[in-house]
Design an enzyme around this catalytic site. Structure first.
Site, PDB file in Angstrom:
ATOM      1  CE  LYS A 257      44.848  50.824  30.184  1.00 30.86           C
ATOM      2  NZ  LYS A 257      43.720  50.219  29.466  1.00 30.86           N
TER       3      LYS A 257
ATOM      4  CG  ASP B  18      41.285  52.551  29.012  1.00 30.09           C
ATOM      5  OD1 ASP B  18      42.268  53.289  29.231  1.00 30.09           O
ATOM      6  OD2 ASP B  18      41.219  51.362  29.396  1.00 30.09           O
TER       7      ASP B  18
ATOM      8  CG  HIS C  13      48.107  47.049  31.135  1.00 32.36           C
ATOM      9  ND1 HIS C  13      47.414  46.623  30.030  1.00 32.36           N
ATOM     10  CD2 HIS C  13      47.211  47.013  32.144  1.00 32.36           C
ATOM     11  CE1 HIS C  13      46.169  46.349  30.354  1.00 32.36           C
ATOM     12  NE2 HIS C  13      46.020  46.579  31.638  1.00 32.36           N
TER      13      HIS C  13
ATOM     14  CE1 TYR D  33      42.482  45.647  29.254  1.00 35.46           C
ATOM     15  CE2 TYR D  33      41.779  47.626  28.113  1.00 35.46           C
ATOM     16  CZ  TYR D  33      42.246  46.997  29.252  1.00 35.46           C
ATOM     17  OH  TYR D  33      42.466  47.735  30.390  1.00 35.46           O
TER      18      TYR D  33
END
Ligand SMILES: NC(=O)c1ccc[n+]([C@@H]2O[C@H](COP(=O)([O-])OP(=O)(O)OC[C@H]3O[C@@H](n4cnc5c(N)ncnc54)[C@H](OP(=O)(O)O)[C@@H]3O)[C@@H](O)[C@H]2O)c1
Length: 321
Positions: A77, A43, A110, A48
């Protein structure tokens, strides 16, 4: 809601989330441990800021020849700054390039909430990118741009994250390609039964994030320390973390626990062999759900040190069933 306050609150949340990210280098190492331990669902997200490290780990493992690309399920995402339809493809390609892959398995929006200003800086989440848009329908146009990624063969499926039932209904009423998945926060403190039932009825796969309740955030009784969870773990000779992952599996939900600690990465994958007799653990979980689910009557109060106390609406019959 005052939009200025919303913007500064959003910024505060974004900075808090960014502060929870793992230190540089740790993710690549954790990825290698995870792939060796048998994890295959990866994921990721542009937000991030670690997709390059993950890409390096994937490239190394695929290069060794013991893992094939089609054995992996790689997810990324679309960040909130890139909801404008013309930004979707470049944002996707940025993630794809950093992950050093030529397609993704799943690309998620997201959040249903887009930010109005397009990012021009290499830092994905500079402050000007973080005030929420006032428009109520950007996700529909972004979705159409995401559908085109499927048409191009760049991604196998598209999905969403942090969508509630009404947002899903709105999307389902206009989409050409149905969202394959909805990734949302799920754990015994937040069971979201209505959303879970809705997604199951529409064939939308649920992916549970923060399956341990995100222990880095303050909580009166951290989920991993919850007495009911610990009791079930002890009964089955497992850890609280393993029981919390199994909770999702038994609800028919995928879970994406995060760890950069090698021993925990291995531990979190060992979630079978828990029930001594068929259905035994499931019964325990029904009890846990009754005790912990807000919808079924959980209440937290301070008078006895924030213990979990079933409300009167939670009957003995609930506990026995
Ligand atoms: N779509 C979204 O908006 C969204 C939002 C949040 C998260 N996510 C996704 O969901 C993933 C997981 O969520 P999360 O990181 O918020 O929370 P989480 O998985 O509930 O918790 C992660 C924390 O638990 C610790 N931990 C892991 N295994 C453990 C174990 N066996 N025993 C004790 N502690 C353990 C980790 O510590 P160490 O790492 O130090 O071992 C880390 O601090 C994220 O990585 C992300 O991919 C998505």
């Amino acid at each position: 809601v005052n939009s200025d306050n919303t913007g500064s609150h959003t910024q505060a949340v974004m900075h808090l989330l960014l502060s929870l990210q793992s230190p540089p280098g740790a993710v690549q190492e954790a990825m290698e441990v995870a792939l060796n331990a048998g994890y295959r669902h990866v994921d990721c997200a542009y937000f991030y800021q670690n997709e390059a490290e993950i890409g390096a780990a994937l490239q190394k493992k695929l290069g060794e020849g013991r893992l094939k690309r089609d054995e992996l399920y790689v997810v990324s995402k679309l960040w909130n700054s890139f909801h404008a339809p013309q930004d979707v493809r470049p944002a996707f390609l940025k993630s794809l390039t950093m992950l050093k892959l030529d397609y993704l398995d799943l690309y998620l929006m997201h959040s249903p909430m887009g930010f109005p200003v397009r990012s021009s800086s290499p830092t994905p989440c500079s402050k000007q990118d973080q005030s929420p848009t006032k428009s109520s329908s950007p996700s529909l146009f972004s979705w159409q741009a995401m559908e085109k990624l499927v048409d191009e063969g760049l991604v196998k499926s598209v999905g969403v994250s942090n969508f509630n039932v009404s947002q899903l209904e709105r999307l389902l009423s206009v989409c050409r390609i149905k969202p394959a998945a909805n990734q949302v926060e799920l754990h015994p403190y937040l069971t979201q039964s209505e959303l879970v039932e809705y997604c199951k009825s529409k064939g939308i796969v649920l992916i549970a994030y923060s399956p341990f309740g995100c222990p880095a955030l303050p909580c009166p009784v951290p989920l991993l320390e919850n007495p009911t969870v610990k009791e079930i773990a002890q009964k089955h000779g497992k850890t609280s973390a393993q029981v919390l992952i199994r909770f999702h599996i038994q609800r028919g939900i995928a879970a994406i626990p995060k760890s950069i600690t090698p021993a925990r990465i291995v531990e979190n994958a060992e979630v079978t062999g828990m029930a001594s007799e068929p259905g035994a653990l499931f019964r325990s979980w029904r009890l846990a759900e009754v005790l912990l689910s807000p919808e079924r009557g959980e209440t937290l109060h301070t008078s006895d040190g924030w213990g979990l106390v079933p409300k009167p609406s939670c009957t003995q019959q609930d506990l026995n069933s």
